[in-house]
Motif scaffolding. Structure first.
Motif, PDB file in Angstrom:
ATOM      1  N   GLU A  38       0.824  -1.201   0.000  1.00  0.00           N
ATOM      2  CA  GLU A  38       0.000   0.000   0.000  1.00  0.00           C
ATOM      3  C   GLU A  38       0.861   1.254   0.000  1.00  0.00           C
ATOM      4  O   GLU A  38       0.495   2.286  -0.563  1.00  0.00           O
ATOM      5  N   ARG A 167       0.663   9.581  10.620  1.00  0.00           N
ATOM      6  CA  ARG A 167      -0.298  10.085   9.646  1.00  0.00           C
ATOM      7  C   ARG A 167       0.337  10.020   8.264  1.00  0.00           C
ATOM      8  O   ARG A 167       1.566  10.067   8.142  1.00  0.00           O
ATOM      9  N   VAL A 168      -0.497   9.929   7.227  1.00  0.00           N
ATOM     10  CA  VAL A 168      -0.002   9.804   5.855  1.00  0.00           C
ATOM     11  C   VAL A 168      -0.508  10.983   5.033  1.00  0.00           C
ATOM     12  O   VAL A 168      -1.702  11.292   5.042  1.00  0.00           O
ATOM     13  N   ASP A 170      -0.077  13.371   1.212  1.00  0.00           N
ATOM     14  CA  ASP A 170       0.370  13.528  -0.170  1.00  0.00           C
ATOM     15  C   ASP A 170       0.539  15.012  -0.451  1.00  0.00           C
ATOM     16  O   ASP A 170      -0.126  15.858   0.159  1.00  0.00           O
ATOM     17  N   LYS A 186      -1.948  17.158   1.835  1.00  0.00           N
ATOM     18  CA  LYS A 186      -3.294  16.719   2.214  1.00  0.00           C
ATOM     19  C   LYS A 186      -3.204  15.334   2.831  1.00  0.00           C
ATOM     20  O   LYS A 186      -2.575  14.433   2.278  1.00  0.00           O
ATOM     21  N   GLU A 187      -3.861  15.174   3.959  1.00  0.00           N
ATOM     22  CA  GLU A 187      -3.807  13.895   4.665  1.00  0.00           C
ATOM     23  C   GLU A 187      -4.747  12.881   4.034  1.00  0.00           C
ATOM     24  O   GLU A 187      -5.846  13.209   3.577  1.00  0.00           O
ATOM     25  N   ARG A 188      -4.311  11.630   4.002  1.00  0.00           N
ATOM     26  CA  ARG A 188      -5.153  10.561   3.478  1.00  0.00           C
ATOM     27  C   ARG A 188      -6.287  10.256   4.452  1.00  0.00           C
ATOM     28  O   ARG A 188      -6.147  10.388   5.669  1.00  0.00           O
ATOM     29  N   GLU A 189      -7.389   9.823   3.900  1.00  0.00           N
ATOM     30  CA  GLU A 189      -8.617   9.639   4.673  1.00  0.00           C
ATOM     31  C   GLU A 189      -8.439   8.662   5.830  1.00  0.00           C
ATOM     32  O   GLU A 189      -9.028   8.829   6.890  1.00  0.00           O
ATOM     33  N   TRP A 190      -7.628   7.626   5.656  1.00  0.00           N
ATOM     34  CA  TRP A 190      -7.553   6.581   6.677  1.00  0.00           C
ATOM     35  C   TRP A 190      -6.729   6.956   7.903  1.00  0.00           C
ATOM     36  O   TRP A 190      -6.711   6.224   8.888  1.00  0.00           O
ATOM     37  N   THR A 191      -6.067   8.124   7.880  1.00  0.00           N
ATOM     38  CA  THR A 191      -5.416   8.594   9.117  1.00  0.00           C
ATOM     39  C   THR A 191      -5.935   9.946   9.574  1.00  0.00           C
ATOM     40  O   THR A 191      -5.495  10.459  10.603  1.00  0.00           O
TER      41      THR A 191
END
Length: 219
Positions: A38, A167-168, A170, A186-191
């Motif tokens: 992932e 946190r992840v 992009d 921008k942070e990914r939704e899952w974190t």
């Protein structure tokens, strides 16, 4: 009553901290390994402080991913606990980590030579943009950064991080920034709520929030 001791110079991880690193490893490493990961991680950047280096080695040391220290990701304050160790000592202590590109002024952040690392709003926010630009220029698809909650929250992302949580993000735009233009992430939704481990506060904060305006007394 708080048991935190800010007077210990560049402290190692506590027993609790090592346990938290195991939780990080169990949660995040499966997202990095395997035939179709992932997160296709090509580099690990770490603040050159003992607790962050130990975190990186405990959680990711077995992956064989290059690990590089970077002074720009160190913590904010000039307390002993947030002031690093000499590079000569760190090289001996952590031979697994590449220290070749660490700013030679490290760990100074109180003299004129270390001005970019001052614990002031202006310096920390400028440093946050500098390290983001550095990340954006690198060739790796995904980079893990092991840094500190205070700097990440107030200087880089505006999000909370409890110990070992992650946190992840992009980059919003892949193009090169114009001079003076801020790097946006921008942070990914899952974190985006409470972090990857679910340990952190969901609320966002404004960059620079709570940082001092005055410069420290120079040595």
């Amino acid at each position: 009553m708080s048991t935190i001791n800010y007077t210990i110079p560049d402290p190692e991880l506590s027993v609790l901290g090592r346990s938290q690193c195991n939780s990080l490893k169990e949660n995040l490493v499966p997202k990095i390994t395997g035939p179709n990961p992932e997160l296709d991680v090509g580099l690990i950047i770490v603040s050159p402080m003992r607790r962050t280096i130990e975190t990186a080695l405990l959680a990711f040391g077995e992956l064989g991913i290059p690990m590089e220290a970077h002074a720009g990701w160190q913590e904010n304050s000039i307390q002993p606990c947030d002031t690093g160790t000499s590079l000569a000592a760190l090289r001996k202590e952590f031979p697994e980590v590449n220290f070749d590109h660490v700013d030679p002024v490290y760990p100074d952040k109180t003299s004129p030579a270390g001005k970019k690392y001052f614990n002031t709003k202006q310096a920390i926010m400028a440093r946050g943009q500098e390290v983001l630009r550095d990340l954006k220029r690198r060739k790796e698809k995904v980079i893990i950064v092991v840094s500190h909650s205070g700097f990440l929250r107030s200087g880089v992302t505006g999000r909370w991080y409890m110990n070992a949580d992650y946190r992840v993000f992009d980059f919003v735009d892949d193009s090169e920034e114009k001079e003076g233009e801020a790097v946006k992430i921008k942070e990914r939704e899952w974190t985006v709520k409470e972090g990857g481990l679910g340990w952190s506060f969901e609320e966002a904060v404004e960059l620079g929030d709570g940082l001092p305006d005055e410069e420290p007394a120079l040595n």
